[in-house]
Design a protein around this motif. Structure first.
Motif, short mmCIF file in Angstrom:
data_model
loop_
_atom_site.label_atom_id
_atom_site.label_comp_id
_atom_site.label_asym_id
_atom_site.label_seq_id
_atom_site.Cartn_x
_atom_site.Cartn_y
_atom_site.Cartn_z
N VAL A 126 -5.01 1.18 -55.53
CA VAL A 126 -3.88 0.35 -55.93
C VAL A 126 -2.82 0.36 -54.83
CG1 VAL A 126 -2.05 0.04 -57.63
CG2 VAL A 126 -4.33 0.71 -58.39
N ILE A 127 -2.59 1.53 -54.24
CA ILE A 127 -1.67 1.63 -53.10
C ILE A 127 -2.52 1.64 -51.83
CG2 ILE A 127 0.13 2.99 -51.97
CD1 ILE A 127 0.84 4.14 -54.71
N LYS A 128 -2.44 0.59 -51.05
CA LYS A 128 -3.33 0.44 -49.89
C LYS A 128 -2.97 1.36 -48.73
CE LYS A 128 -5.39 -2.99 -52.00
NZ LYS A 128 -6.72 -2.79 -52.61
N ASP A 129 -1.68 1.50 -48.48
CA ASP A 129 -1.22 2.28 -47.32
C ASP A 129 -0.14 3.25 -47.78
OD1 ASP A 129 -0.43 3.32 -44.92
OD2 ASP A 129 -0.04 1.39 -43.94
N ILE A 130 -0.57 4.40 -48.29
CA ILE A 130 0.36 5.35 -48.87
C ILE A 130 1.27 5.95 -47.80
CG2 ILE A 130 -1.28 7.27 -48.70
CD1 ILE A 130 1.40 6.70 -51.44
N LYS A 131 0.77 6.14 -46.60
CA LYS A 131 1.59 6.75 -45.55
C LYS A 131 2.79 5.86 -45.22
CE LYS A 131 1.44 8.85 -40.97
NZ LYS A 131 0.62 9.18 -39.78
N SER A 132 2.55 4.57 -45.06
CA SER A 132 3.66 3.65 -44.76
C SER A 132 4.65 3.60 -45.92
CB SER A 132 3.11 2.24 -44.50
OG SER A 132 2.30 2.23 -43.35
N GLU A 133 4.11 3.68 -47.15
CA GLU A 133 4.97 3.66 -48.34
C GLU A 133 5.91 4.86 -48.34
OE1 GLU A 133 6.03 1.17 -50.76
OE2 GLU A 133 3.85 0.89 -50.78
N LEU A 134 5.34 6.03 -48.07
CA LEU A 134 6.14 7.25 -48.10
C LEU A 134 7.11 7.30 -46.91
CD1 LEU A 134 3.47 9.88 -49.25
CD2 LEU A 134 4.99 8.44 -50.62
N GLU A 135 6.67 6.81 -45.76
CA GLU A 135 7.56 6.76 -44.59
C GLU A 135 8.78 5.90 -44.89
OE1 GLU A 135 5.05 5.34 -41.42
OE2 GLU A 135 4.88 7.33 -40.55
N ILE A 144 10.53 12.46 -52.72
CA ILE A 144 9.35 11.86 -53.34
C ILE A 144 8.55 12.92 -54.11
CG2 ILE A 144 7.29 10.46 -52.97
CD1 ILE A 144 8.50 9.70 -50.22
N ILE A 145 8.35 12.65 -55.37
CA ILE A 145 7.62 13.56 -56.25
C ILE A 145 6.29 12.92 -56.63
CG2 ILE A 145 7.65 14.79 -58.46
CD1 ILE A 145 10.76 14.66 -58.27
#
Length: 430
Positions: A126-135, A144-145
């Motif tokens: 569902v989330i394609k690019d988690i690293k970019s999201e968290l960045e 972020i939890i």
């Protein structure tokens, strides 16, 4: 002639002997080289891991965590996503809870398989690019939890029925009334799987790991449930056994996570009634959670209390009084637990949970005083449509919850809305 033949045989034997010796030496050297290469690979892999970890940006836990829950779907839906960043940039919200693994059993983004052993995570992407999201979230210093649903898992029980709560006298997986399934909380494979999820999520830049559904089932034909991995404890104590199973899990989980990295913050969600009761059916006891987690989050939703609770016709209409009662009760339990910790230290013994069983927290020397602020409650961020006589939630009603916990000396909270619907007017300006 005979002497010549004897000398020839001896010379051949000696040649073979020395050749064998040389061959064995060559084999030994080759083995040593192989071992050295493997050690070097391990060292290089560890150096690479440490280098990657050094690049990870983690936001320090705010003194007052003010967080909203966001589903993966809500993060992908532009209007809700825009609302989240508005709350972060303009309101008091400084944190967000994002699902890592839900009751479906799937993770919302791909996780590297090499961190896992017998159970490997499956992603619904569902989330394609988690690293970019968290960045992107970290750029605004958002804490972020990552939320991990633990034992309510419809996927792992399908793939590994041997790890599931089973239906007694059959090999079938037990189901609750909504056809959901649960892993047996006594399975060490399940424990190791969720520890690996937590470690991996931390390396993927989540700042805190939150564990939910850390319990046994609440509904369904409980009498027909069979627990293949919890049998030893069941036979030892028919009343407290579920609480003891979870106590064993939390000790194992917290010890292994903190050993891996003592900086990882871990929290757990518990039922609202845990603030004033031991919940034997689901295995939750406030004291056990407080011993192992940095924060414990009771879901004190006024809508979940029954008609007539504290003599209120509809508790949902009295958020201040409900929260005041729940926090006061949890504070009493914390006071009693702190006295027990002091006694256990002075008497050099294990901590006793309600004088019923010894907690697995054997080393009491590293336990400091548990603070009231170790409780970080979930607030109700929705209106109850099924509650008779309930008045719709608005800013005043919502803020009453916060006023109650602030009056009790607690300033951190989560807000729950299953659909991630949040009204900016409910929150103060930054």
């Amino acid at each position: 002639m005979i002497e010549s033949i004897a000398l020839w045989i001896i010379s051949i034997w000696l040649s073979i002997f020395w050749w064998v010796q040389d061959y064995n030496e060559i084999v030994r050297i080759e083995e040593e080289i192989k071992i050295a290469i493997e050690k070097q690979k391990i060292l290089e892999a560890e150096e690479k891991r440490l280098l990657e970890l050094s690049k990870i940006k983690h936001v320090k836990t705010p003194e007052s965590v003010k967080s909203v829950y966001y589903t993966a779907g809500a993060l992908n839906y532009w209007p809700k996503r825009k609302n989240l960043f508005y709350l972060l940039d303009n309101k008091e919200i400084n944190s967000v809870v994002i699902d890592i693994k839900t009751i479906s059993g799937y993770t919302n983004f791909k996780m590297p398989d090499e961190h896992f052993w017998t159970i490997k995570p499956s992603s619904n992407n569902v989330i394609k690019d988690i690293k970019s999201e968290l960045e992107l979230l970290h750029e605004s210093d958002t804490y972020i939890i990552g939320r991990i649903v633990v034992f309510k898992d419809n996927l792992v029980t399908q793939k590994r029925p041997d790890l599931a709560i089973q239906k007694a006298w059959t090999n079938k997986v037990w189901e609750d009334y909504a056809w959901n399934t649960y892993a047996d909380a006594g399975s060490q494979e399940i424990w190791d799987y969720h520890i690996a999820l937590a470690k991996t999520a931390y390396e993927m830049w989540f700042d805190e790991i939150n564990f939910d559904y850390v319990r046994f089932p609440t509904d369904g034909k409980i009498t027909e449930a069979y627990y293949p991995h919890s049998n030893k404890i069941i036979s030892a104590d028919s009343k407290w056994w579920k609480i003891q199973v979870l106590d064993s899990f939390w000790e194992y989980l917290s010890k292994n996570i903190k050993k891996y990295n003592p900086e990882i913050i871990i929290s757990a969600d518990v039922f609202w009634l845990v603030t004033n009761n031991d919940l034997f059916q689901i295995g939750q006891n406030l004291e056990s959670f407080l011993l192992y987690f940095d924060y414990v989050a009771p879901m004190i939703y006024p809508s979940h209390y029954w008609v007539g609770f504290l003599w209120y016709k509809q508790p949902d209409n009295h958020p201040y009084e409900i929260f005041q009662y729940a926090i006061n009760e949890s504070n009493k339990r914390i006071d009693a637990l702190n006295l027990e910790i002091i006694s256990a230290k002075s008497e050099d013994r294990n901590i006793s949970i309600k004088w019923k069983f010894d907690a697995n927290k054997s080393d009491v020397s590293d336990i400091s005083e548990i603070k009231y602020t170790n409780v970080r409650p979930w607030l109700q961020g929705f209106s109850c449509t099924r509650c008779p006589w309930a008045i719709r939630y608005d800013t005043t009603k919502f803020r009453k919850q916060i006023q109650a916990i602030n009056d009790a000396g607690i300033s951190s909270w989560f807000v729950w809305s299953a659909g991630s619907n949040y009204y900016p007017e409910w929150y103060k300006k930054e």
